[in-house]
Scaffold this active site. Structure first.
Site, mmCIF file in Angstrom:
data_model
loop_
_atom_site.group_PDB
_atom_site.id
_atom_site.type_symbol
_atom_site.label_atom_id
_atom_site.label_comp_id
_atom_site.label_asym_id
_atom_site.label_seq_id
_atom_site.Cartn_x
_atom_site.Cartn_y
_atom_site.Cartn_z
ATOM 1 N N LYS A 102 41.459 -16.201 -23.470
ATOM 2 C CA LYS A 102 40.258 -17.038 -23.519
ATOM 3 C C LYS A 102 39.073 -16.351 -22.840
ATOM 4 O O LYS A 102 37.957 -16.391 -23.350
ATOM 5 C CB LYS A 102 40.525 -18.409 -22.902
ATOM 6 C CG LYS A 102 41.383 -19.302 -23.808
ATOM 7 C CD LYS A 102 41.711 -20.625 -23.157
ATOM 8 C CE LYS A 102 42.554 -21.486 -24.092
ATOM 9 N NZ LYS A 102 43.094 -22.670 -23.435
ATOM 10 N N LYS A 122 40.575 -23.744 -33.054
ATOM 11 C CA LYS A 122 39.310 -24.471 -32.935
ATOM 12 C C LYS A 122 38.241 -23.583 -32.311
ATOM 13 O O LYS A 122 37.072 -23.695 -32.636
ATOM 14 C CB LYS A 122 39.498 -25.687 -32.028
ATOM 15 C CG LYS A 122 40.357 -26.750 -32.606
ATOM 16 C CD LYS A 122 40.487 -27.892 -31.609
ATOM 17 C CE LYS A 122 41.888 -28.431 -31.549
ATOM 18 N NZ LYS A 122 42.541 -28.236 -30.251
ATOM 19 N N LYS A 171 44.669 -15.883 -35.823
ATOM 20 C CA LYS A 171 45.257 -17.208 -35.589
ATOM 21 C C LYS A 171 44.208 -18.306 -35.834
ATOM 22 O O LYS A 171 43.089 -18.209 -35.332
ATOM 23 C CB LYS A 171 45.746 -17.306 -34.128
ATOM 24 C CG LYS A 171 46.306 -18.672 -33.761
ATOM 25 C CD LYS A 171 46.407 -18.882 -32.254
ATOM 26 C CE LYS A 171 45.856 -20.240 -31.914
ATOM 27 N NZ LYS A 171 46.270 -21.030 -30.894
HETATM 28 P P1 ADP Z 1 43.411 -24.496 -30.816
HETATM 29 O O1 ADP Z 1 43.894 -23.089 -30.661
HETATM 30 O O2 ADP Z 1 42.866 -24.770 -32.152
HETATM 31 O O3 ADP Z 1 42.479 -24.934 -29.692
HETATM 32 P P2 ADP Z 1 45.335 -26.055 -29.425
HETATM 33 O O4 ADP Z 1 45.454 -24.987 -28.388
HETATM 34 O O5 ADP Z 1 44.662 -27.337 -29.033
HETATM 35 O O6 ADP Z 1 44.669 -25.436 -30.713
HETATM 36 O O7 ADP Z 1 46.778 -26.357 -29.980
HETATM 37 C C1 ADP Z 1 47.333 -27.632 -30.238
HETATM 38 C C2 ADP Z 1 48.736 -27.420 -30.791
HETATM 39 O O8 ADP Z 1 48.652 -26.783 -32.078
HETATM 40 C C3 ADP Z 1 49.606 -26.499 -29.938
HETATM 41 O O9 ADP Z 1 50.947 -26.958 -29.956
HETATM 42 C C4 ADP Z 1 49.485 -25.164 -30.613
HETATM 43 O O10 ADP Z 1 50.602 -24.354 -30.394
HETATM 44 C C5 ADP Z 1 49.363 -25.548 -32.083
HETATM 45 N N1 ADP Z 1 48.573 -24.558 -32.839
HETATM 46 C C6 ADP Z 1 47.252 -24.308 -32.717
HETATM 47 N N2 ADP Z 1 46.849 -23.362 -33.570
HETATM 48 C C7 ADP Z 1 47.951 -22.982 -34.260
HETATM 49 C C8 ADP Z 1 48.187 -22.031 -35.318
HETATM 50 N N3 ADP Z 1 47.208 -21.320 -35.822
HETATM 51 N N4 ADP Z 1 49.454 -21.919 -35.777
HETATM 52 C C9 ADP Z 1 50.455 -22.667 -35.275
HETATM 53 N N5 ADP Z 1 50.301 -23.583 -34.296
HETATM 54 C C10 ADP Z 1 49.071 -23.756 -33.783
#
Ligand code: ADP
Ligand code: TRP
Length: 322
Positions: free
Chosen positions: A111, A193, A190
């Site tokens: 991050k 958000k 990946k």
């Molecule tokens: P972001 O990376 O979009 O901020 P979060 O960290 O809030 O997402 O993740 C929320 C949930 O979704 C977690 O359990 C995370 O492992 C899963 N997740 C987020 N992005 C992915 C992805 N690209 N592929 C698989 N799982 C994901």
């Protein structure tokens, strides 16, 4: 069996969140597990400094849970900040956490490398996550692959607590989906958000189309055979389709029957078909926010009662009981 998980309200939910996390939550609910699912609003403060945006995102994550089928009759749905007991456990765990453990955490490094401010909250993020989990004593925590290290830290801290104060905290197991490691975003990285490469579950139809058509492909013209194994459009389609649909599209790629534009349209139609009912329910909830609030208020009561019970035992172990 008790299951717990949460998602940060840091933006709109997307296909990565669905296949990494939400689909598993729904599966556990169907199996009749005891489910605690929350909106990780305190975690979102590590990156969000806009109150209006935070409020909107909290509502959207909660509404998404309900729209996709989580129901307060079967699942405790709550807001992390409605369970302040978590913060007391957060402090107790902080006092057990070696600096080195957090310094090795990849999410902080990732991050900050992406330009996010290196604040102490972001550094302590895994401890708060451990507190979210350990305060409810779940058996399993369904999350995407990227959260694996956070679960290891959680187990590590539970173990440190037990060694210092006697067997108290259950070490939870991560539950990581086998179907997909990481859902790719429109740029092939990946889907996240924070990277602006998402395909959102609840974007309006025009925006959703834009997002799907943004998926990067090579420049092979229509009519030529395409390599489906390398194509992000196909990789995402695969997650949504049944075997026959997958084989059918693979064949069309191979014989040059579809171009990338066609494949994107097929993917878009599939997304709209799969999430159609949830999208309609989400739109309804947006017009009736009181319904979401009601669910969160009742979830808060149940979650808090459980947290208070567990915290009382923890306080006693550390010597904070009177
Ligand atoms: P972001 O990376 O979009 O901020 P979060 O960290 O809030 O997402 O993740 C929320 C949930 O979704 C977690 O359990 C995370 O492992 C899963 N997740 C987020 N992005 C992915 C992805 N690209 N592929 C698989 N799982 C994901
Ligand atoms: N860190 C998780 C994510 O980015 C969100 C989260 C916070 C969480 N606390 C949790 C997930 C506890 C599972 C259990 O998605």
């Amino acid at each position: 069996m008790r299951i717990l998980s949460g998602i940060q309200p840091s933006g709109s939910l997307h296909l990565g969140n669905y296949f990494g996390a939400l689909e598993q939550f729904l599966g556990f609910q169907e199996k009749g597990a005891e489910l605690f699912i929350f909106v990780a609003d305190l975690h979102a403060l590590t990156t969000t400094k806009n109150p209006e945006e935070l409020k909107k995102n909290i509502f959207e994550v909660a509404a998404a849970y309900i729209a996709l089928g989580l129901t307060s009759e079967k699942t405790v749905l709550y807001r992390q900040s409605d369970v302040p007991e978590t913060l007391e456990l957060n402090w107790i765990l902080s006092c057990l956490a070696p600096m080195g453990l957090l310094e090795r955490a990849v999410s902080f490094k990732d991050k900050t490398a992406k330009g996010l401010e290196a604040n102490v909250g972001l550094f302590n993020y895994p401890i708060l996550q451990a507190a979210d989990i350990l305060i409810m004593q779940p058996d399993k925590v369904p999350v995407g692959r990227d959260q694996k290290q956070h679960l290891e830290i959680t187990r590590d801290l539970a173990d440190k607590f037990n060694s210092a104060f006697g067997e108290t905290l259950k070490l939870p197991d991560p539950e990581i989906p086998k179907k997909v490691a990481v859902v790719p975003g429109t740029d092939g990285e990946k889907m996240s958000k924070s990277y602006g490469n998402t395909i959102e579950l609840f974007a309006d139809a025009a925006e959703l189309k834009k997002q799907v058509f943004r998926i990067q492909t090579d420049s092979t013209p229509k009519g030529q055979p395409l390599d489906y194994a390398k194509c992000k459009v196909f990789q995402i389609f695969k997650l949504l389709a049944n075997e026959a649909e997958e084989t059918d599209l693979a064949e069309k790629y191979r014989n040059g029957e579809v171009g990338y534009g066609d494949a994107k349209q097929i993917l878009l139609d599939k997304i709209l078909e799969k999430f159609g009912p949830a999208r309609a329910k989400f739109a309804k909830l947006q017009k009736n926010p009181g319904e979401v609030e009601k669910v969160l208020a009742s979830g808060a009561k149940q979650a808090r009662a459980e947290a208070q019970k567990n915290l009382a035992a923890i306080r006693k172990k550390v010597g904070l009981d009177s």
